[in-house]
Motif scaffolding. Structure first.
Motif, PDB file in Angstrom:
ATOM      1  N   GLU A 172      46.334  41.252  38.776  1.00 14.59           N
ATOM      2  CA  GLU A 172      45.011  40.961  39.312  1.00 14.59           C
ATOM      3  C   GLU A 172      44.380  42.233  39.874  1.00 14.59           C
ATOM      4  O   GLU A 172      45.062  43.083  40.433  1.00 14.59           O
ATOM      5  CB  GLU A 172      45.110  39.913  40.421  1.00 14.59           C
ATOM      6  CG  GLU A 172      45.579  38.552  39.945  1.00 14.59           C
ATOM      7  CD  GLU A 172      45.614  37.549  41.082  1.00 14.59           C
ATOM      8  OE1 GLU A 172      44.663  37.535  41.898  1.00 14.59           O
ATOM      9  OE2 GLU A 172      46.591  36.792  41.171  1.00 14.59           O
ATOM     10  N   HIS A 173      43.069  42.335  39.730  1.00 10.06           N
ATOM     11  CA  HIS A 173      42.336  43.479  40.257  1.00 10.06           C
ATOM     12  C   HIS A 173      41.946  43.176  41.701  1.00 10.06           C
ATOM     13  O   HIS A 173      40.786  42.945  42.037  1.00 10.06           O
ATOM     14  CB  HIS A 173      41.116  43.779  39.386  1.00 10.06           C
ATOM     15  CG  HIS A 173      41.491  44.283  38.043  1.00 10.06           C
ATOM     16  ND1 HIS A 173      40.904  43.836  36.871  1.00 10.06           N
ATOM     17  CD2 HIS A 173      42.433  45.191  37.654  1.00 10.06           C
ATOM     18  CE1 HIS A 173      41.455  44.455  35.843  1.00 10.06           C
ATOM     19  NE2 HIS A 173      42.376  45.279  36.294  1.00 10.06           N
ATOM     20  N   ARG A 174      42.965  43.246  42.554  1.00 13.50           N
ATOM     21  CA  ARG A 174      42.824  42.853  43.963  1.00 13.50           C
ATOM     22  C   ARG A 174      43.744  43.736  44.793  1.00 13.50           C
ATOM     23  O   ARG A 174      44.940  43.831  44.497  1.00 13.50           O
ATOM     24  CB  ARG A 174      43.192  41.377  44.093  1.00 13.50           C
ATOM     25  CG  ARG A 174      43.192  40.812  45.482  1.00 13.50           C
ATOM     26  CD  ARG A 174      43.636  39.360  45.442  1.00 13.50           C
ATOM     27  NE  ARG A 174      43.818  38.820  46.782  1.00 13.50           N
ATOM     28  CZ  ARG A 174      44.368  37.631  47.034  1.00 13.50           C
ATOM     29  NH1 ARG A 174      44.772  36.851  46.038  1.00 13.50           N
ATOM     30  NH2 ARG A 174      44.496  37.216  48.280  1.00 13.50           N
ATOM     31  N   TRP A 175      43.164  44.399  45.800  1.00 12.24           N
ATOM     32  CA  TRP A 175      43.931  45.344  46.597  1.00 12.24           C
ATOM     33  C   TRP A 175      43.640  45.159  48.087  1.00 12.24           C
ATOM     34  O   TRP A 175      42.506  44.853  48.472  1.00 12.24           O
ATOM     35  CB  TRP A 175      43.582  46.786  46.230  1.00 12.24           C
ATOM     36  CG  TRP A 175      43.913  47.182  44.839  1.00 12.24           C
ATOM     37  CD1 TRP A 175      45.031  47.834  44.401  1.00 12.24           C
ATOM     38  CD2 TRP A 175      43.122  46.988  43.651  1.00 12.24           C
ATOM     39  NE1 TRP A 175      44.984  48.053  43.044  1.00 12.24           N
ATOM     40  CE2 TRP A 175      43.824  47.539  42.554  1.00 12.24           C
ATOM     41  CE3 TRP A 175      41.873  46.384  43.415  1.00 12.24           C
ATOM     42  CZ2 TRP A 175      43.326  47.521  41.253  1.00 12.24           C
ATOM     43  CZ3 TRP A 175      41.382  46.352  42.121  1.00 12.24           C
ATOM     44  CH2 TRP A 175      42.114  46.923  41.058  1.00 12.24           C
ATOM     45  N   SER A 176      44.652  45.378  48.917  1.00  8.30           N
ATOM     46  CA  SER A 176      44.430  45.513  50.358  1.00  8.30           C
ATOM     47  C   SER A 176      44.332  47.003  50.670  1.00  8.30           C
ATOM     48  O   SER A 176      44.997  47.823  50.027  1.00  8.30           O
ATOM     49  CB  SER A 176      45.574  44.881  51.151  1.00  8.30           C
ATOM     50  OG  SER A 176      46.778  45.621  50.984  1.00  8.30           O
ATOM     51  N   THR A 177      43.490  47.362  51.618  1.00 11.17           N
ATOM     52  CA  THR A 177      43.335  48.756  52.031  1.00 11.17           C
ATOM     53  C   THR A 177      43.269  48.815  53.555  1.00 11.17           C
ATOM     54  O   THR A 177      43.179  47.783  54.225  1.00 11.17           O
ATOM     55  CB  THR A 177      42.056  49.391  51.450  1.00 11.17           C
ATOM     56  OG1 THR A 177      40.917  48.940  52.202  1.00 11.17           O
ATOM     57  CG2 THR A 177      41.871  49.028  49.978  1.00 11.17           C
ATOM     58  N   ARG A 178      43.249  50.009  54.087  1.00 15.47           N
ATOM     59  CA  ARG A 178      43.171  50.176  55.540  1.00 15.47           C
ATOM     60  C   ARG A 178      41.855  49.645  56.093  1.00 15.47           C
ATOM     61  O   ARG A 178      41.736  49.394  57.300  1.00 15.47           O
ATOM     62  CB  ARG A 178      43.334  51.648  55.909  1.00 15.47           C
ATOM     63  CG  ARG A 178      42.194  52.534  55.430  1.00 15.47           C
ATOM     64  CD  ARG A 178      42.490  54.008  55.568  1.00 15.47           C
ATOM     65  NE  ARG A 178      42.748  54.367  56.960  1.00 15.47           N
ATOM     66  CZ  ARG A 178      43.042  55.613  57.347  1.00 15.47           C
ATOM     67  NH1 ARG A 178      43.142  56.581  56.423  1.00 15.47           N
ATOM     68  NH2 ARG A 178      43.244  55.890  58.603  1.00 15.47           N
ATOM     69  N   TYR A 179      40.848  49.466  55.215  1.00 17.86           N
ATOM     70  CA  TYR A 179      39.538  48.998  55.661  1.00 17.86           C
ATOM     71  C   TYR A 179      39.248  47.550  55.281  1.00 17.86           C
ATOM     72  O   TYR A 179      38.179  47.028  55.592  1.00 17.86           O
ATOM     73  CB  TYR A 179      38.439  49.893  55.081  1.00 17.86           C
ATOM     74  CG  TYR A 179      38.603  51.341  55.471  1.00 17.86           C
ATOM     75  CD1 TYR A 179      38.469  51.736  56.801  1.00 17.86           C
ATOM     76  CD2 TYR A 179      38.906  52.306  54.525  1.00 17.86           C
ATOM     77  CE1 TYR A 179      38.633  53.060  57.167  1.00 17.86           C
ATOM     78  CE2 TYR A 179      39.070  53.640  54.887  1.00 17.86           C
ATOM     79  CZ  TYR A 179      38.929  54.005  56.206  1.00 17.86           C
ATOM     80  OH  TYR A 179      39.098  55.311  56.579  1.00 17.86           O
ATOM     81  N   GLY A 180      40.167  46.895  54.621  1.00 16.99           N
ATOM     82  CA  GLY A 180      39.944  45.523  54.206  1.00 16.99           C
ATOM     83  C   GLY A 180      40.292  45.315  52.741  1.00 16.99           C
ATOM     84  O   GLY A 180      40.660  46.260  52.033  1.00 16.99           O
ATOM     85  N   GLU A 181      40.185  44.078  52.298  1.00 15.51           N
ATOM     86  CA  GLU A 181      40.547  43.746  50.919  1.00 15.51           C
ATOM     87  C   GLU A 181      39.396  44.039  49.964  1.00 15.51           C
ATOM     88  O   GLU A 181      38.230  43.802  50.282  1.00 15.51           O
ATOM     89  CB  GLU A 181      40.939  42.273  50.813  1.00 15.51           C
ATOM     90  CG  GLU A 181      41.444  41.896  49.427  1.00 15.51           C
ATOM     91  CD  GLU A 181      41.930  40.454  49.344  1.00 15.51           C
ATOM     92  OE1 GLU A 181      41.923  39.913  48.216  1.00 15.51           O
ATOM     93  OE2 GLU A 181      42.301  39.885  50.392  1.00 15.51           O
ATOM     94  N   VAL A 182      39.745  44.558  48.787  1.00 12.81           N
ATOM     95  CA  VAL A 182      38.774  44.838  47.729  1.00 12.81           C
ATOM     96  C   VAL A 182      39.201  44.091  46.471  1.00 12.81           C
ATOM     97  O   VAL A 182      40.373  44.144  46.081  1.00 12.81           O
ATOM     98  CB  VAL A 182      38.705  46.354  47.420  1.00 12.81           C
ATOM     99  CG1 VAL A 182      37.725  46.618  46.279  1.00 12.81           C
ATOM    100  CG2 VAL A 182      38.308  47.142  48.655  1.00 12.81           C
ATOM    101  N   ARG A 183      38.261  43.404  45.855  1.00 14.09           N
ATOM    102  CA  ARG A 183      38.497  42.762  44.561  1.00 14.09           C
ATOM    103  C   ARG A 183      37.508  43.334  43.562  1.00 14.09           C
ATOM    104  O   ARG A 183      36.316  43.427  43.851  1.00 14.09           O
ATOM    105  CB  ARG A 183      38.333  41.240  44.665  1.00 14.09           C
ATOM    106  CG  ARG A 183      39.324  40.609  45.628  1.00 14.09           C
ATOM    107  CD  ARG A 183      39.128  39.118  45.769  1.00 14.09           C
ATOM    108  NE  ARG A 183      39.971  38.583  46.819  1.00 14.09           N
ATOM    109  CZ  ARG A 183      39.927  37.326  47.255  1.00 14.09           C
ATOM    110  NH1 ARG A 183      39.084  36.471  46.707  1.00 14.09           N
ATOM    111  NH2 ARG A 183      40.725  36.933  48.236  1.00 14.09           N
TER     112      ARG A 183
END
Length: 234
Positions: A172-183
């Protein structure tokens, strides 16, 4: 027995994917190795596809099914009502949207999905920044993820981490980052956009009418909200 909501959602998803690729039902049936009549029944919502048939249809279009859960309809309606009562500026602040967008400056992107719907005034639940990215920008995006402690969603484990970050890798094109989740929706060319302005900032967003046609989750929520606003007959 009348068709279930899930059957209708699958029918819409398959039809939209086929039409976006400019395939006829006959062409899709040939690619998937099933009959055109079955494709027609599935797209019409008259028949629930078997898992095997569903996987073959989706694989023929180079996509895969992503399964998720959400609150029951009564809870979803209550959440929509709560959001409708909040000023849009508060909803933007609660997401930390400007903080995240301010750091996504190394490559072009446009806002899509439920995030785009929110910025156009729709009180729909949003739990991640949804953007469209070009495949040609996947490398700078991967570098950005590495810099910002990105972890990719691992469907097998049901959590973030343990899989490759790169969009080219399966998953899935879904990531958590230090600034929040990005899809992300990966595409060859960015979709057409309109500009909306809030608090002195201009956002490039996919229009609501296009979201309903191309984004199943956002489209479902937008129709749900609109139906709740329609006066009941009597």
């Amino acid at each position: 027995m009348p068709p279930t909501r899930l059957v209708g959602l699958l029918a819409t998803a398959i039809r939209q994917q086929r039409q976006s690729r400019e395939l006829s039902q006959c062409e899709l049936a040939e690619l998937a190795g099933i009959s055109q009549a079955m494709v027609a029944r599935i797209e019409g919502g008259d028949r629930a596809p078997s898992l095997a048939a569903l996987e073959r249809l989706l694989a023929a279009m180079d996509v895969q099914l992503v399964v998720g859960v959400e609150p029951l309809d009564a809870h979803l309606d209550a959440r929509i009502d709560d959001l409708a009562a909040q000023p849009i500026a508060e909803r933007i602040d609660a997401l930390g949207l400007d903080r995240l967008l301010g750091r996504l400056s190394d490559f072009p992107q446009v806002i899509t999905g439920t995030t785009a719907a929110l910025l156009q005034g729709a009180p729909v639940p949003v739990d991640a920044l949804e953007i469209a990215l070009r495949w040609q920008d996947s490398k700078p995006f991967t570098r950005w993820l590495e810099t910002n402690y990105g972890q990719r969603w691992n469907a097998r484990w049901g959590e973030f981490g343990g899989v490759w970050l790169e969009p080219e890798e399966p998953g899935e094109h879904r990531w958590s980052t230090r600034y929040g989740e990005v899809r992300a929706t990966m595409c060859d060319d960015l979709p057409e956009t309109i500009e909306v302005q809030h608090g002195g900032r201009i956002y490039r967003v996919v229009p609501l009418v296009e979201l309903e046609l191309t984004e199943p989750r956002a489209g479902e929520l937008l129709r749900r909200y609109r139906d709740r606003q329609a006066p009941s007959g009597g």
